[in-house]
Design an enzyme around this catalytic site. Structure first.
Site, PDB file in Angstrom:
ATOM      1  N   GLN A  51      53.856  60.514  46.469  1.00  0.00           N
ATOM      2  CA  GLN A  51      52.983  59.958  47.395  1.00  0.00           C
ATOM      3  C   GLN A  51      53.041  58.216  47.309  1.00  0.00           C
ATOM      4  O   GLN A  51      52.728  57.599  48.118  1.00  0.00           O
ATOM      5  CB  GLN A  51      51.592  60.418  47.303  1.00  0.00           C
ATOM      6  CG  GLN A  51      51.705  61.940  48.120  1.00  0.00           C
ATOM      7  CD  GLN A  51      49.941  62.346  48.144  1.00  0.00           C
ATOM      8  OE1 GLN A  51      49.543  62.780  46.913  1.00  0.00           O
ATOM      9  NE2 GLN A  51      49.491  62.156  49.186  1.00  0.00           N
ATOM     10  N   CYS A  95      45.258  65.036  53.757  1.00  0.00           N
ATOM     11  CA  CYS A  95      46.216  64.588  52.781  1.00  0.00           C
ATOM     12  C   CYS A  95      46.469  63.022  53.229  1.00  0.00           C
ATOM     13  O   CYS A  95      46.542  62.533  54.291  1.00  0.00           O
ATOM     14  CB  CYS A  95      47.635  65.054  53.036  1.00  0.00           C
ATOM     15  SG  CYS A  95      48.987  64.493  52.026  1.00  0.00           S
ATOM     16  N   HIS A 137      47.817  71.848  46.020  1.00  0.00           N
ATOM     17  CA  HIS A 137      48.253  70.614  47.161  1.00  0.00           C
ATOM     18  C   HIS A 137      49.163  69.915  46.205  1.00  0.00           C
ATOM     19  O   HIS A 137      50.188  69.611  47.163  1.00  0.00           O
ATOM     20  CB  HIS A 137      46.955  70.391  47.864  1.00  0.00           C
ATOM     21  CG  HIS A 137      47.125  69.086  48.609  1.00  0.00           C
ATOM     22  ND1 HIS A 137      46.816  68.997  49.989  1.00  0.00           N
ATOM     23  CD2 HIS A 137      47.758  67.998  48.730  1.00  0.00           C
ATOM     24  CE1 HIS A 137      47.057  68.191  50.585  1.00  0.00           C
ATOM     25  NE2 HIS A 137      47.570  66.997  49.608  1.00  0.00           N
ATOM     26  N   GLU A 138      48.764  69.410  45.138  1.00  0.00           N
ATOM     27  CA  GLU A 138      49.726  68.494  44.536  1.00  0.00           C
ATOM     28  C   GLU A 138      50.877  68.989  44.103  1.00  0.00           C
ATOM     29  O   GLU A 138      51.920  68.287  44.105  1.00  0.00           O
ATOM     30  CB  GLU A 138      48.898  67.863  43.251  1.00  0.00           C
ATOM     31  CG  GLU A 138      47.267  67.168  43.747  1.00  0.00           C
ATOM     32  CD  GLU A 138      47.349  66.245  44.904  1.00  0.00           C
ATOM     33  OE1 GLU A 138      48.359  65.701  44.973  1.00  0.00           O
ATOM     34  OE2 GLU A 138      46.362  66.135  45.791  1.00  0.00           O
TER      35      GLU A 138
END
Ligand code: GNR
Ligand code: NI
Length: 171
Positions: A51, A95, A137-138
């Site tokens: 990210q 997100c 999620h990560e």
């Protein structure tokens, strides 16, 4: 400490499979610190290295967001889910790479995760509740997977197309 720019879909780095960290050194510790600063600044409860444009298996999270809660920063390097519960849970997920979009996502309610800490030592965490969701999620991010990939194709395509259009308009 630096606050790093957060990549938004359809940035291709978000679809890459991140490479394992071979050595936990000062460079990785600095990356983790910058990621924590970036996550708190956003604000968010988790952040994966892709990210911020770094395709390496580094994750940070802190789900202690209550006003009277002590911060609980975690750094997970090369994290792996080694056990997942049969029972599933649902959270409304968002997100930082897909701003202003939230949907309910179902995932295993509890997971055991192995990872390296900032000293390079092997650690195990048994996570449930929001932490279990956040870590999954990560880890998805490290494999180029986004929470919208857990939705129906119709919903996912709608979100994806909206962001492709925004990117073309330079929005
Ligand atoms: O800040 C975040 N909130 C969140 C809420 C529910 C489930 C997952 C998350 S992670 C997200 C930050 C982020 O995008 N991490 O990759
Ligand atoms: Ni995310």
């Amino acid at each position: 400490m630096a606050i790093l720019p957060i990549r938004i879909i359809p940035d291709p780095v978000l679809r890459e499979k991140a490479k394992p960290v071979a050595v936990v050194d000062e460079r990785i510790r600095q990356l983790a610190k910058d990621m924590l600063a970036t996550m708190y600044d956003a604000p968010g409860i988790g952040l994966a290295a892709p990210q911020v444009g770094v395709s390496e298996r580094v994750v940070v999270c802190d789900v202690a967001t209550g006003e009277d809660e002590e911060p609980a920063p975690m750094v997970l390097i090369n994290p792996v889910v080694v056990e997942a519960s049969q029972e599933w849970g649902v959270y409304e997920e968002g997100c930082l790479s897909i701003p202003e979009v939230t949907y309910d996502v179902e995932r295993p309610a509890k997971v055991r995760v192995e990872y390296l800490d900032e000293e390079g030592a092997l650690q195990t965490v048994d996570a449930d509740g929001l932490l279990a969701t956040c870590i999954q999620h990560e880890i998805d991010h490290l494999d180029g997977v986004l929470f919208i990939d857990h939705l129906s194709r119709l919903k996912r395509d709608r979100v994806w197309k909206r962001f492709v259009k925004q990117a073309k308009q330079g929005a």
